[in-house]
Design an enzyme around this catalytic site. Sequence first.
Site, PDB file in Angstrom:
ATOM      1  N   ASP A 171       0.837  -1.205   0.000  1.00 14.21           N
ATOM      2  CA  ASP A 171       0.000   0.000   0.000  1.00 14.21           C
ATOM      3  C   ASP A 171       0.874   1.259   0.000  1.00 14.21           C
ATOM      4  OD1 ASP A 171      -2.307   1.452   0.016  1.00 14.21           O
ATOM      5  OD2 ASP A 171      -2.770   1.126   2.126  1.00 14.21           O
ATOM      6  N   LEU A 226      12.169 -19.698  -4.826  1.00 15.50           N
ATOM      7  CA  LEU A 226      11.075 -18.988  -4.159  1.00 15.50           C
ATOM      8  C   LEU A 226       9.820 -18.933  -5.028  1.00 15.50           C
ATOM      9  CD1 LEU A 226      11.201 -15.753  -2.147  1.00 15.50           C
ATOM     10  CD2 LEU A 226       9.854 -15.731  -4.232  1.00 15.50           C
ATOM     11  N   HIS A 240       2.621   3.222  -8.989  1.00 14.03           N
ATOM     12  CA  HIS A 240       2.454   1.792  -9.293  1.00 14.03           C
ATOM     13  C   HIS A 240       3.666   1.260 -10.066  1.00 14.03           C
ATOM     14  CE1 HIS A 240      -1.448   1.974  -7.595  1.00 14.03           C
ATOM     15  NE2 HIS A 240      -2.010   2.649  -8.572  1.00 14.03           N
TER      16      HIS A 240
HETATM   17  C1  FPP Z   1      -2.031   0.049  -3.303  1.00 17.16           C
HETATM   18  O1  FPP Z   1      -1.532   1.370  -3.262  1.00 17.16           O
HETATM   19  C2  FPP Z   1      -1.454  -0.649  -4.434  1.00 17.16           C
HETATM   20  C3  FPP Z   1      -2.151  -1.252  -5.440  1.00 17.16           C
HETATM   21  C4  FPP Z   1      -3.615  -1.299  -5.491  1.00 17.16           C
HETATM   22  C5  FPP Z   1      -1.458  -1.880  -6.571  1.00 17.16           C
HETATM   23  C6  FPP Z   1      -0.244  -2.619  -6.184  1.00 17.16           C
HETATM   24  C7  FPP Z   1       0.440  -3.105  -7.403  1.00 17.16           C
HETATM   25  C8  FPP Z   1       1.773  -3.098  -7.568  1.00 17.16           C
HETATM   26  C9  FPP Z   1       2.713  -2.653  -6.522  1.00 17.16           C
HETATM   27  C10 FPP Z   1       2.407  -3.619  -8.790  1.00 17.16           C
HETATM   28  C11 FPP Z   1       2.181  -5.101  -8.927  1.00 17.16           C
HETATM   29  C12 FPP Z   1       2.963  -5.673  -9.985  1.00 17.16           C
HETATM   30  C13 FPP Z   1       2.538  -6.647 -10.817  1.00 17.16           C
HETATM   31  C14 FPP Z   1       3.507  -7.237 -11.719  1.00 17.16           C
HETATM   32  C15 FPP Z   1       1.159  -7.130 -10.883  1.00 17.16           C
HETATM   33  P1  FPP Z   1      -2.545   2.558  -3.429  1.00 17.16           P
HETATM   34  O2  FPP Z   1      -2.662   2.868  -4.873  1.00 17.16           O
HETATM   35  O3  FPP Z   1      -3.828   2.220  -2.760  1.00 17.16           O
HETATM   36  O4  FPP Z   1      -1.801   3.698  -2.676  1.00 17.16           O
HETATM   37  P2  FPP Z   1      -2.484   4.855  -1.844  1.00 17.16           P
HETATM   38  O5  FPP Z   1      -3.119   4.205  -0.647  1.00 17.16           O
HETATM   39  O6  FPP Z   1      -1.325   5.715  -1.467  1.00 17.16           O
HETATM   40  O7  FPP Z   1      -3.464   5.545  -2.726  1.00 17.16           O
END
Ligand code: FPP
Length: 255
Positions: free
Chosen positions: A34, A145, A51
């Site tokens: 997050d 892993l 992201h």
């Molecule tokens: C939450 O942060 C994050 C997500 C909903 C997406 C997480 C995805 C990735 C880290 C990339 C994954 C990689 C692959 C290859 C699938 P948020 O957007 O809710 O952050 P915020 O709370 O600050 O708004």
Amino acid sequence: MKNLFRPRLKQDQQNLTLSLDKNNIPEHVAIIMDGNGRWANRRGMPRIVGHQNGMKAVKRTTIAADELGIKYLTMYAFSTENWKRPKDEVDFLMKLPQEFLALEMDELVEKNVQVKMMGHTDALPKYTIAAMEEAVKRTENNTGLVLNFALNYGSRREITESLRTAVQEIASGTLQLEDLNEDWISSRLLTKGIPDPDLLIRTGGEIRLSNFMLWQLAYSEFWFTDVYWPEFSKEHLIAAVAEFQRRTRRYGGLT
Ligand code: FPP
């Protein structure tokens, strides 16, 4: 809550790793990644840049986890609730697996990492599924892993679907009511064949589970940090594992 600890020297990292008990490394670590959006906002950049950098943190953390001897790493990449986000952001997230495959996979293949995916594939675009399937196929013979992506994953839906199967099997006579037990349910969840997480990490400062692995986390240790996911580093993972090693797991019993 802080857990922002961030030593900078390579030597510090090595010393930290050495301070861990090699015989008590969590076998399965699950992560709620997050803080991508806030990380980007703070820098005056669009959320998708967060992201993008989150994807880099996925690779970095996978390599770090492998080096520490962790066997399974489950990453919450997209929840069944994330469809509520603006279309542009959802579209971007759906294209990340392709980008991950193109930019980050070679090093993971080299490291013997095995990619898996768990989630409800029905709503995912074809190109997202195709990219994940390619990553899974490319690494299916790897023995290192297990990097398990939770993509369009929702724990309540997962449990509901296992109950539906149970009811159908009982009605058709293929399952006896007395055989419906915890092991049966575990074997029908999307984590089939993967042990329950020993340690759950959530970055970004929120202290909640957000419909993630509600069944599987019953006896896991939790570690929360204010660090935004794109900044998550090996030091944070080591700090989480060190805290895990300070805990006494009693599973409801006595020490
Ligand atoms: C939450 O942060 C994050 C997500 C909903 C997406 C997480 C995805 C990735 C880290 C990339 C994954 C990689 C692959 C290859 C699938 P948020 O957007 O809710 O952050 P915020 O709370 O600050 O708004």
